[in-house]
Scaffold this motif. Structure first.
Motif, PDB file in Angstrom:
ATOM      1  N   GLN A 117       0.853  -1.196   0.000  1.00  0.00           N
ATOM      2  CA  GLN A 117       0.000   0.000   0.000  1.00  0.00           C
ATOM      3  C   GLN A 117       0.880   1.233   0.000  1.00  0.00           C
ATOM      4  O   GLN A 117       1.849   1.323   0.762  1.00  0.00           O
ATOM      5  N   PRO A 119       1.753   4.813   1.098  1.00  0.00           N
ATOM      6  CA  PRO A 119       1.349   5.712   2.192  1.00  0.00           C
ATOM      7  C   PRO A 119       1.044   7.108   1.673  1.00  0.00           C
ATOM      8  O   PRO A 119       1.465   7.510   0.601  1.00  0.00           O
ATOM      9  N   LEU A 120       0.250   7.843   2.477  1.00  0.00           N
ATOM     10  CA  LEU A 120      -0.080   9.222   2.104  1.00  0.00           C
ATOM     11  C   LEU A 120       1.154  10.111   2.135  1.00  0.00           C
ATOM     12  O   LEU A 120       1.355  10.941   1.254  1.00  0.00           O
ATOM     13  N   TYR A 122       5.428   9.782   2.819  1.00  0.00           N
ATOM     14  CA  TYR A 122       6.483   8.803   2.975  1.00  0.00           C
ATOM     15  C   TYR A 122       7.177   8.978   4.314  1.00  0.00           C
ATOM     16  O   TYR A 122       7.616  10.071   4.655  1.00  0.00           O
ATOM     17  N   ILE A 126       6.173   5.092   9.827  1.00  0.00           N
ATOM     18  CA  ILE A 126       4.731   5.334   9.900  1.00  0.00           C
ATOM     19  C   ILE A 126       4.014   4.057  10.303  1.00  0.00           C
ATOM     20  O   ILE A 126       4.385   2.950   9.883  1.00  0.00           O
ATOM     21  N   PRO A 128       0.326   1.763  10.938  1.00  0.00           N
ATOM     22  CA  PRO A 128      -1.003   1.632  10.298  1.00  0.00           C
ATOM     23  C   PRO A 128      -2.044   2.555  10.920  1.00  0.00           C
ATOM     24  O   PRO A 128      -2.907   3.072  10.231  1.00  0.00           O
ATOM     25  N   ARG A 130      -1.550   5.529  12.231  1.00  0.00           N
ATOM     26  CA  ARG A 130      -1.327   6.878  11.731  1.00  0.00           C
ATOM     27  C   ARG A 130      -1.792   7.001  10.281  1.00  0.00           C
ATOM     28  O   ARG A 130      -2.321   8.022   9.856  1.00  0.00           O
ATOM     29  N   GLN A 131      -1.567   5.936   9.489  1.00  0.00           N
ATOM     30  CA  GLN A 131      -2.066   5.953   8.112  1.00  0.00           C
ATOM     31  C   GLN A 131      -3.586   6.100   8.072  1.00  0.00           C
ATOM     32  O   GLN A 131      -4.140   6.858   7.274  1.00  0.00           O
ATOM     33  N   GLN A 132      -4.266   5.363   8.967  1.00  0.00           N
ATOM     34  CA  GLN A 132      -5.725   5.444   8.983  1.00  0.00           C
ATOM     35  C   GLN A 132      -6.195   6.834   9.393  1.00  0.00           C
ATOM     36  O   GLN A 132      -7.157   7.371   8.822  1.00  0.00           O
ATOM     37  N   GLN A 134      -4.587   9.665   8.902  1.00  0.00           N
ATOM     38  CA  GLN A 134      -4.349  10.590   7.804  1.00  0.00           C
ATOM     39  C   GLN A 134      -5.374  10.399   6.690  1.00  0.00           C
ATOM     40  O   GLN A 134      -5.800  11.354   6.046  1.00  0.00           O
ATOM     41  N   ARG A 135      -5.761   9.161   6.450  1.00  0.00           N
ATOM     42  CA  ARG A 135      -6.811   8.919   5.433  1.00  0.00           C
ATOM     43  C   ARG A 135      -8.125   9.576   5.854  1.00  0.00           C
ATOM     44  O   ARG A 135      -8.843  10.143   5.024  1.00  0.00           O
TER      45      ARG A 135
END
Length: 386
Positions: A117, A119-120, A122, A126, A128, A130-132, A134-135
């Motif tokens: 996947q 990431p928003l 780089y 990071i 998962p 934090r990725q969620q 940011q999404r």
């Protein structure tokens, strides 16, 4: 020097999420391989026990051969099994065959990674979570940009949503009523001022000195008959305000002098600190003289000379004679102004005697002041003779 322990290195250099996931997969594979090895050993021991039960050994040599030399292929051959054996090259010893296929380490790592996947933003560290987050933020921003009126957590029908959009104000709000359409706010203000009228005694307070002079000049030109009345009504110049200006300038000079006992108050260092205020003091003296001379107020000019002479005398006397030029210039300007007033003005003998007595008390005596005193003596003698 002792090498740092792996735990300390791991504490100060944390692993990235990808590395941690790969390490976890390798640990799982190692655990599976160890459990499979123990299972194979148990299977081999069971086969050996079955073989010993079917064919009892009679001597120690056969027992040693059966327990130490038999291979897995011989064991299967003795038991009568023809099933193929899946060998794992990474496992050695008696339990080197598996009943199921085990993937290689590279294949297990690839399977553990899953689908890649993007990431928003780089970042190697990071997570998962934090990725969620940011999404979710990106989705909220896009939703706010797409919707003019955002109402979160409220379901609205299409008809009501259309009614909630921003609508421009009606043009009737900008229509001026006919009863006030022809009236200008500026004209209304001027009309009120005309009704009230302007009080000249109040309006004169806002005029400058030059404007007042021009005003009186125009009034006398328009009405020459009131000239004598204006002359009789003219007051004497206000010397109090002029004396206050001299006093404030003298205070600024003494405030700038050093206050400590270890420093001299008349040397060049002290003069450098006071030079600016000395020039301002000289300007105040010269402006007062010019103001009275331009107005031809000769009596007031003599009084101002006597007042300003005392303030100039109170200024510091410097060690360097060149620094006393400001003091000498002020004395000279005052004496010249007094001499001009005596030559131009018309004074009585009594007035001259009063001024003569005041000039005798002035100090220091300068050459210009001696000339003024001598001229007054001549005027007194000529008037008495007549």
């Amino acid at each position: 020097m002792e090498e740092p322990s792996p735990n300390l290195i791991r504490l100060f250099t944390p692993l990235s999420p990808t590395t941690r996931q790969t390490t976890r997969a390798l640990q799982e594979m190692t655990g599976r391989r160890t459990s499979a090895l123990f299972n194979l050993r148990e299977m081999g021991n069971n086969l050996i026990d079955q073989t010993n039960n079917q064919q009892p050994l009679t001597n120690g040599r056969q027992l040693l051969t059966a327990t130490t030399v038999n291979t897995p292929q011989q064991l299967l051959r003795d038991t009568g099994r023809d099933t193929p054996v899946l060998r794992d090259n990474n496992v050695s010893g008696a339990g080197s065959f598996l009943s199921t296929h085990t993937p290689s380490p590279d294949e297990a790592v690839i399977q553990a990674r899953g689908k890649r996947q993007i990431p928003l933003t780089y970042s190697p560290d990071i997570t998962p979570l934090r990725q969620q987050m940011q999404r979710n933020k990106l989705a909220q921003v896009q939703q706010c940009q797409n919707n003019r009126l955002s109402l979160p957590n409220i379901r609205i029908s299409p008809r009501k949503r259309l009614n909630l959009t921003d609508t421009p104000p009606s043009p009737q709000m900008y229509v001026i009523p006919p009863e006030i359409a022809g009236i200008s706010p500026l004209a209304k203000k001027l009309r009120l001022e005309e009704e009230r009228g302007v009080d000249p005694t109040i309006a004169v307070r806002g005029l400058a000195h030059s404007q007042l002079v021009n005003l009186i000049t125009d009034i006398i030109k328009m009405n020459p008959k009131i000239r004598d009345d204006v002359v009789n009504m003219l007051p004497e110049p206000d010397l109090i305000s002029m004396e206050e200006a001299l006093n404030s300038s003298k205070k600024n000079i003494f405030k700038s002098l050093p206050n400590t006992r270890l420093e001299s108050k008349t040397d060049s260092m002290a003069y450098n600190r006071v030079a600016t205020h000395l020039s301002a003091f000289r300007k105040v003296v010269s402006e007062g003289v010019k103001r009275l001379q331009s107005g031809e107020q000769w009596n007031a000019l003599l009084d101002y000379t006597i007042i300003a002479w005392g303030y100039v005398q109170a200024t510091p006397v410097w060690d360097n004679p060149a620094h006393n030029s400001t003091r000498k210039t002020c004395f000279k300007n005052l004496a010249c102004a007094a001499l001009t007033a005596l030559k131009t003005g018309k004074f009585t003998v009594q007035q001259l005697k009063q001024v003569r007595a005041k000039f005798d008390k002035l100090a220091p005596k300068t050459s210009e002041l001696d000339v003024c005193i001598k001229h007054m003596d001549d005027l007194i003698e000529n008037n008495t003779e007549e």
